[in-house]
Design a protein around this motif. Structure first.
Motif, PDB file in Angstrom:
ATOM      1  N   ASN A   1       0.842  -1.192   0.000  1.00  0.00           N
ATOM      2  CA  ASN A   1       0.000   0.000   0.000  1.00  0.00           C
ATOM      3  C   ASN A   1       0.885   1.252   0.000  1.00  0.00           C
ATOM      4  O   ASN A   1       1.709   1.426   0.903  1.00  0.00           O
ATOM      5  N   GLU A   2       0.720   2.100  -1.005  1.00  0.00           N
ATOM      6  CA  GLU A   2       1.616   3.262  -1.164  1.00  0.00           C
ATOM      7  C   GLU A   2       1.471   4.248  -0.007  1.00  0.00           C
ATOM      8  O   GLU A   2       2.414   4.931   0.362  1.00  0.00           O
ATOM      9  N   VAL A   3       0.279   4.329   0.567  1.00  0.00           N
ATOM     10  CA  VAL A   3       0.030   5.319   1.626  1.00  0.00           C
ATOM     11  C   VAL A   3       0.585   4.826   2.961  1.00  0.00           C
ATOM     12  O   VAL A   3       1.380   5.500   3.611  1.00  0.00           O
ATOM     13  N   SER A   4       0.187   3.610   3.350  1.00  0.00           N
ATOM     14  CA  SER A   4       0.603   3.114   4.676  1.00  0.00           C
ATOM     15  C   SER A   4       1.988   2.477   4.635  1.00  0.00           C
ATOM     16  O   SER A   4       2.641   2.345   5.667  1.00  0.00           O
ATOM     17  N   GLY A   5       2.439   2.069   3.451  1.00  0.00           N
ATOM     18  CA  GLY A   5       3.714   1.358   3.343  1.00  0.00           C
ATOM     19  C   GLY A   5       3.617  -0.074   3.835  1.00  0.00           C
ATOM     20  O   GLY A   5       4.634  -0.758   3.976  1.00  0.00           O
TER      21      GLY A   5
ATOM     22  N   ARG B   1      -0.681  -6.025   2.040  1.00  0.00           N
ATOM     23  CA  ARG B   1      -2.151  -6.075   1.963  1.00  0.00           C
ATOM     24  C   ARG B   1      -2.750  -7.374   2.481  1.00  0.00           C
ATOM     25  O   ARG B   1      -3.884  -7.694   2.172  1.00  0.00           O
TER      26      ARG B   1
END
Ligand SMILES: Nc1nc2c(ncn2[C@@H]2O[C@H](COP(=O)(O)OP(=O)(O)OP(=O)(O)O)[C@@H](O)[C@H]2O)c(=O)[nH]1
Ligand SMILES: [Mg+2]
Length: 302
Positions: A193-197, A200
Motif C-alpha cells: 500500500n503506497e500510503v501506509s507502506g 495487503r
C-alpha cells in the motif's frame, strides 16, 4: 474408489476453514471436510477413514504465538525450523526477530533470518545490522525473489533444515519466495500500500510445499504481533539471542531476571561489552511484556 474401512495416514498441507487439504502418505492430495474452528494446523499428521478425519496424531515442533488480543495461535506443527523473513520495505516491528527467535527456541526449532528484496535500497544495510546483532548465533541470508540473487544458498539452507515455516509481516515477499523457488507454483502476491507502506495481507491460509531442492516449507499469512507463548519471564534469558555465551556457566542467582541484580552474569556481560546495551534493552522490553502476560488476572474471586 476410496475404501470406507481403510485407515489412511496423511499430512495437512492447507486449511480452508471447513475443509483441509491433506497429502496422503501415498503422495496423493485430497480434501477432507472438518468441523469449522477445528484446531488443526498445517503440518499435523492425521488419520482418515473413507472421507472422514478420524484422528489427529500428537505433534512435536509446534510454533505458537500470542496475538495482539492475547489469543494463542498455532502457526504450524511438526516443524524443524523457523525462517524469519524481513525486507527493507515494508519494515518489521521492533523486536520482531527477537520474538521469533525466542518462540522458535522455546519450541525446539532451529532458526535463521532471510532478508528479501536485496534489489531494493536499504536491504544490504538491514542485512548488515542483523548480522551484527545476531551473526554469532543465527545466520541471515540476503536474497531477492525478483532478481534471483541468493536463491541458491537459500535453497540449500531450506533443504538442510527439513520441515520449516516462513513467517514475516505482510508484504515482505514470503509467497514471492515460494513462487521463485517453485516455478510451477502461482501463489497470489500483492502490492504494498503506497500510503501506509504496509502489505495487503494477501495470503489468507498457510500452505505446505515440497521444494525441488529438498525440504518442505510452509507459507503463512503475514502478521506483526509475535508474542512468545510458554516462555515465563524467568525462562526468557535462556532463549534470548545474544545471551548464549554469558549464560553458558549459569548466573549466580537462581531465577535471576537479569534486570538489576548485583553480580548478575548478564549485567556483567553488558559491563564488559560482551552484550551490547541495545541487546539488553531489547531483552528488558520483552521481559516486561512477558511479565504482564504472566501476571495473575485481577478481578477473580476474593
Ligand atoms: N523489489 C522486490 N519486490 C519484491 C520482492 N519479493 C517480493 N516483492 C514484492 O513485494 C510485494 C509483496 O509480496 P508477497 O509475496 O505478496 O508478500 P507476502 O510476504 O507473501 O505478503 P502476505 O501474503 O500479505 O503476508 C509484491 O508486490 C511483490 O512483487 C523482491 O525480491 N524485490
Ligand atoms: Mg503471502
Amino acid at each position: 474408489m476410496t475404501q470406507p474401512d481403510v485407515v489412511r495416514t496423511a499430512t495437512v498441507v492447507a486449511h480452508y476453514g471447513v475443509a483441509v487439504a491433506v497429502r496422503l502418505d501415498s503422495g496423493a492430495l485430497e480434501r477432507v471436510r472438518v468441523p469449522r474452528r477445528t484446531s488443526l494446523v498445517v503440518g499435523d499428521r492425521v488419520e482418515i477413514r473413507g472421507e472422514t478425519l478420524v484422528r489427529v496424531e500428537a505433534s512435536r515442533g509446534v510454533l505458537r504465538r500470542r496475538d495482539s488480543h492475547g489469543r494463542i495461535r498455532s502457526v504450524a506443527s511438526n516443524l524443524d525450523c523457523l525462517g524469519i523473513v524481513l525486507a527493507p520495505r515494508p519494515d518489521s516491528p521492533v523486536g520482531f526477530v527477537d520474538r521469533g527467535l525466542v518462540a522458535a527456541r522455546a519450541a525446539g526449532l532451529s532458526s535463521f533470518i532471510v532478508v528479501n528484496k536485496s534489489d531494493l535500497p536499504g536491504a544490504a544495510e538491514l542485512h548488515g545490522t542483523l548480522e551484527e546483532a545476531y551473526g554469532a548465533e543465527v545466520s541471515a541470508l540476503l536474497v531477492s525473489s525478483v532478481s534471483g540473487a541468493g536463491l541458491t544458498p537459500l535453497q540449500s539452507r531450506l533443504a538442510e533444515a527439513g520441515r520449516g515455516v516462513f513467517v514475516g509481516t505482510s508484504g515482505v515477499g514470503k509467497s514471492s519466495l515460494f513462487n521463485a523457488l517453485l516455478p510451477e507454483l502461482e501463489l497470489a502476491v500483492g502490492e504494498i500500500n503506497e500510503v501506509s507502506g504496509l502489505g495487503r495481507h494477501v495470503t489468507s491460509t498457510a500452505t505446505l510445499h515440497a521444494l525441488p531442492g529438498g525440504g518442505e516449507w510452509i507459507d503463512t499469512p503475514g502478521f506483526r504481533d509475535f508474542g512468545p507463548v510458554e516462555v515465563s519471564p524467568a525462562q526468557l534469558a535462556a532463549f534470548f539471542p545474544g545471551f548464549e555465551s554469558v549464560l553458558e556457566g549459569g548466573c549466580h542467582f537462581r531465577d535471576c531476571l537479569h534486570r538489576s541484580e548485583p553480580g548478575c552474569c548478564v549485567l556483567e556481560g553488558v559491563g564488559t561489552g560482551l552484550i551490547t546495551d541495545q541487546r539488553h534493552a531489547a531483552y528488558l522490553s520483552l521481559l516486561g511484556e512477558l511479565e504482564v502476560a504472566h501476571a495473575p488476572r485481577s478481578g477473580g474471586p476474593k
